[in-house]
Write a protein that holds these residues in place. Structure first.
Motif, PDB file in Angstrom:
ATOM      1  N   SER A  35     -26.072  44.017  18.513  1.00 59.26           N
ATOM      2  CA  SER A  35     -25.510  43.593  19.795  1.00 59.26           C
ATOM      3  C   SER A  35     -24.113  43.027  19.571  1.00 59.26           C
ATOM      4  O   SER A  35     -23.915  41.809  19.532  1.00 59.26           O
ATOM      5  N   PRO A  36     -23.117  43.908  19.416  1.00 58.59           N
ATOM      6  CA  PRO A  36     -21.746  43.432  19.181  1.00 58.59           C
ATOM      7  C   PRO A  36     -21.249  42.486  20.269  1.00 58.59           C
ATOM      8  O   PRO A  36     -20.533  41.527  19.981  1.00 58.59           O
ATOM      9  N   ALA A  37     -21.632  42.751  21.518  1.00 56.55           N
ATOM     10  CA  ALA A  37     -21.167  41.903  22.612  1.00 56.55           C
ATOM     11  C   ALA A  37     -21.690  40.474  22.470  1.00 56.55           C
ATOM     12  O   ALA A  37     -20.953  39.502  22.690  1.00 56.55           O
ATOM     13  N   THR A  38     -22.953  40.329  22.078  1.00 53.81           N
ATOM     14  CA  THR A  38     -23.535  39.003  21.900  1.00 53.81           C
ATOM     15  C   THR A  38     -22.826  38.243  20.788  1.00 53.81           C
ATOM     16  O   THR A  38     -22.472  37.067  20.935  1.00 53.81           O
ATOM     17  N   TYR A  39     -22.611  38.945  19.660  1.00 61.50           N
ATOM     18  CA  TYR A  39     -21.937  38.274  18.537  1.00 61.50           C
ATOM     19  C   TYR A  39     -20.503  37.911  18.906  1.00 61.50           C
ATOM     20  O   TYR A  39     -20.013  36.835  18.547  1.00 61.50           O
ATOM     21  N   THR A  40     -19.833  38.805  19.633  1.00 53.97           N
ATOM     22  CA  THR A  40     -18.449  38.537  20.012  1.00 53.97           C
ATOM     23  C   THR A  40     -18.366  37.320  20.920  1.00 53.97           C
ATOM     24  O   THR A  40     -17.455  36.500  20.785  1.00 53.97           O
ATOM     25  N   LYS A  41     -19.313  37.169  21.841  1.00 56.52           N
ATOM     26  CA  LYS A  41     -19.325  35.992  22.703  1.00 56.52           C
ATOM     27  C   LYS A  41     -19.483  34.728  21.866  1.00 56.52           C
ATOM     28  O   LYS A  41     -18.828  33.702  22.139  1.00 56.52           O
ATOM     29  N   MET A  42     -20.335  34.789  20.847  1.00 53.08           N
ATOM     30  CA  MET A  42     -20.494  33.639  19.956  1.00 53.08           C
ATOM     31  C   MET A  42     -19.186  33.340  19.228  1.00 53.08           C
ATOM     32  O   MET A  42     -18.771  32.178  19.124  1.00 53.08           O
ATOM     33  N   ALA A  43     -18.539  34.395  18.734  1.00 48.26           N
ATOM     34  CA  ALA A  43     -17.307  34.215  17.962  1.00 48.26           C
ATOM     35  C   ALA A  43     -16.175  33.675  18.834  1.00 48.26           C
ATOM     36  O   ALA A  43     -15.417  32.801  18.410  1.00 48.26           O
ATOM     37  N   VAL A  44     -16.051  34.188  20.059  1.00 42.29           N
ATOM     38  CA  VAL A  44     -15.018  33.703  20.974  1.00 42.29           C
ATOM     39  C   VAL A  44     -15.266  32.236  21.310  1.00 42.29           C
ATOM     40  O   VAL A  44     -14.344  31.416  21.328  1.00 42.29           O
ATOM     41  N   SER A  45     -16.525  31.908  21.576  1.00 40.14           N
ATOM     42  CA  SER A  45     -16.863  30.513  21.871  1.00 40.14           C
ATOM     43  C   SER A  45     -16.556  29.620  20.671  1.00 40.14           C
ATOM     44  O   SER A  45     -16.011  28.516  20.821  1.00 40.14           O
ATOM     45  N   ALA A  46     -16.872  30.098  19.463  1.00 41.25           N
ATOM     46  CA  ALA A  46     -16.592  29.329  18.250  1.00 41.25           C
ATOM     47  C   ALA A  46     -15.099  29.086  18.091  1.00 41.25           C
ATOM     48  O   ALA A  46     -14.654  27.984  17.757  1.00 41.25           O
ATOM     49  N   ALA A  47     -14.308  30.130  18.338  1.00 44.04           N
ATOM     50  CA  ALA A  47     -12.861  30.018  18.174  1.00 44.04           C
ATOM     51  C   ALA A  47     -12.239  29.101  19.219  1.00 44.04           C
ATOM     52  O   ALA A  47     -11.116  28.624  19.034  1.00 44.04           O
ATOM     53  N   ASN A  48     -12.954  28.837  20.312  1.00 42.36           N
ATOM     54  CA  ASN A  48     -12.437  27.964  21.356  1.00 42.36           C
ATOM     55  C   ASN A  48     -13.122  26.601  21.377  1.00 42.36           C
ATOM     56  O   ASN A  48     -13.160  25.932  22.396  1.00 42.36           O
TER      57      ASN A  48
END
Length: 622
Positions: A485-498
């Motif tokens: 689930s690339p979208a799920t991981y990307t949401k986690m990564a974006v949230s982490a970066a912010n």
């Protein structure tokens, strides 16, 4: 780790697809456009809205616009649809479904209203940056797809001109041609045509009241969705151009949005345009004039004064909103284009910059991508005592570091308060002797290095930094999610970066620099005693007896707070001054008595410390 780099690459590919005007700016443009309609057109639009909202009176405002919307709206007006389109939905059909049935969209509207108030009160750039950061964090929570919705295309941007002397007709036809990369002008005309076809059907066909209501609601959704992108073409960063790698596209986008760009229009007007979150009154007025013309065309079509012929695509849609998904498609599909229908609207829009090559506007780069760098620091630590069980007198120690870094920059994923920095650092550290002595006896009253609790020594340094979502290292542990689930991981990564799920690690901009809590994002390791000669210390046993002990130790450093008063960035290099406050532990390893020979080892303990580092960092991006 390979999965992690894949995930980071996916995130970087997403980053440059920055949205143009922010929610309150989109809504303000639409409000102005409706308010500037003539009384006749305004009355007709109110009638269209009144018929369209039947059955949804509790969800949709009584009138087409509600200029007095609060930060806790209970209903949505049509002006808010243009802000929801594109940024919070991917097609008119998803827009309408979101508007009518989702719970979270009212929260998004309230966040937009609050941001509008905060930006109006912004006294300086720091306040502005912090307001945007707070808003983005709230949007990430309210709209679960906010960070990933943009996909991998440039649909919010103007299609770059391929030559200087291209005419408006040829340029706009190229924007709409099958196979052209999705672009703001192309998708605006696409959805505006869908709206006009429905409006023509409303004027010509014998429909029931329910069918009329459904058709008008769908037409308004098509129009609002298209207008989002028509408004976007007035944002400076979307006029400048979209080509280049991720770093160049985002850097250019962000620079011109804040600093502005001189933009001619196809009808010969000249003006300076600003961009996302920096929209001025004159920018809103210019964009609203085009939106007004588009609305007037829609109203004319509902009255039979403008007729747009049905095409196969429009026929297949029937009474439903357009379902073309701008998040999942990258190229314009086949559909007829009649320039004359859109001429009065499109002729007012800004002429985009030239494509890559001679004559292109100056390009800027964001801190995105792989880098190699150097870091040096001046260190000062307060320590709890020495390694000996009896060495409890606090002290201090200074030192120097020189390091090499390799890493990946993902700076400012959604806002300038973000921090997606990832690096691995290798280097060397030299520590002076500690200020406290190995004992309280007279012989150690005026310590030199050998009589200090810890004499001068050196260490090999390792340092690792990475944002985290909830707990340190969770992006590594969760990396397998990316495969499924690339979208799920990307949401986690974006949230982490912010700043993480609990966004206490977002950067805080001030007039004197940037502050950031960093506990858990970075860990430093210093390995002492690996060289020759070995590190030795004197450990007191009694007032008349001491041991000479050879030892190793590992110092673990946890940065807690950073202060960055200064940073510069050019096309491929950045440098900054950083002050870092940390805490940690120095753990003794493999102690061995050298003298007196055969003496047993006495009690040893670890040393706790608080630290301060003044650093200079330099990076070269590839």
């Amino acid at each position: 780790m390979n999965r992690l780099f894949l995930a980071i690459a996916f995130l970087v590919f997403l980053v440059p697809q920055s949205y143009a005007y922010i929610f309150p700016e989109h809504r303000q443009i639409a409000l102005l456009a409706v308010q500037n309609l003539s009384p006749e057109y305004r009355k007709l639009l109110d009638n269209i809205w009144s018929n369209a909202r039947k059955g949804y009176e509790s969800r949709l405002t009584e009138y087409v616009i509600d200029p007095a919307q609060t930060i806790k709206p209970e209903q949505l007006d049509w002006a808010s649809w243009t802000a929801i389109a594109g940024d919070h939905s991917c097609s008119p059909v998803s827009l309408l479904n979101t508007v009518l049935h989702s719970d979270w969209i009212l929260k998004v509207a309230g966040i937009g209203a609050k941001l509008s108030l905060d930006l109006a009160k912004a006294k300086n750039r720091s306040y502005h940056v912090n307001a945007l950061s707070a808003s983005d964090i709230k949007l990430l929570r309210a709209d679960q797809e906010y960070a990933t919705r943009a996909g991998s295309n440039n649909v919010h941007f103007l299609y770059a001109r391929q030559k200087v002397d291209i005419e408006a007709t040829d340029y706009l036809t190229a924007c709409y041609t099958k196979g052209t990369e999705l672009n703001a002008m192309g998708v605006y005309t696409w959805f505006h045509k869908s709206a006009l076809i429905k409006a023509t059907r409303y004027a010509q066909e014998n429909l029931s009241e329910a069918e009329k209501s459904t058709l008008l609601l769908s037409a308004l959704a098509d129009e609002a969705f298209g207008l989002h992108f028509l408004e976007d073409v007035y944002a400076a960063g979307h006029i400048a151009g979209t080509w280049g790698n991720a770093s160049l596209r985002k850097g250019t986008h962000d620079f011109y949005n804040e600093k502005g760009i001189e933009a001619d229009t196809w009808d010969g007007s000249k003006a300076v345009r600003m961009g996302d979150s920096y929209m001025r009154k004159e920018d809103a007025i210019a964009a609203a004039a085009s939106v007004q013309k588009s609305l007037e065309a829609l109203i004319d079509a509902t009255n039979g004064n403008l007729k747009v012929e049905m095409d196969a695509y429009g026929k297949a849609l029937g009474n439903q909103p357009d379902s073309f998904d701008v998040c999942k498609n990258n190229l314009m599909p086949e559909r007829g284009f009649n320039y004359n229908i859109y001429k009065n609207i499109l002729i007012r829009t800004p002429i985009p910059g030239l494509g890559s090559g001679i004559g292109e506007v100056t390009r800027y780069r964001a801190e995105i991508g792989p880098f190699i760098g150097i870091s040096s620091s001046l260190n000062a630590d307060g320590i709890s005592g020495g390694f000996g069980g009896q060495q409890k007198t606090p002290g201090s120690v200074g030192g120097l570091e020189a390091n090499i870094r390799i890493g990946y920059g993902v700076d400012g994923v959604l806002s300038q308060a973000g921090d997606g920095l990832f690096f691995l650092q290798f280097g060397w550290r030299e520590d002076a002797a500690t200020s406290n002595s190995f004992s309280n006896t007279d012989i150690a009253a005026s310590p030199v290095s050998i009589t200090s609790a810890i004499p001068g020594r050196s260490a090999i340094n390792l340092r690792f930094r990475m944002p985290f979502w909830l707990i340190p290292g969770d992006l590594i542990l969760a990396a397998p999610i990316f495969l499924f689930s690339p979208a799920t991981y990307t949401k986690m990564a974006v949230s982490a970066a912010n700043g993480g799920l609990i966004p206490w690690q977002s950067g805080i901009a001030t007039r004197i620099g940037r502050f950031q809590f960093t506990l858990g994002r970075e860990i430093g390791l210093s390995f002492y005693g690996l060289g020759n000669p070995k590190d030795v210390i004197i450990l007191p046993v009694t007032s008349a007896k001491s041991l000479l002990v050879e030892f190793k130790s590992t110092k673990i450093d946890f940065p807690i707070l950073e202060y960055r008063p200064f940073k510069t960035f050019s096309t491929n290099q950045s440098s900054n001054i950083l002050f870092q406050f940390s805490a940690g532990i120095d753990m003794i390893r493999q102690p061995q008595v050298l003298l007196p020979v055969g003496e047993p080892m006495i009690e040893m303990k670890n040393i706790w410390y608080i630290g301060f580092r003044a650093m200079f960092n330099w990076r070269h991006y590839f």
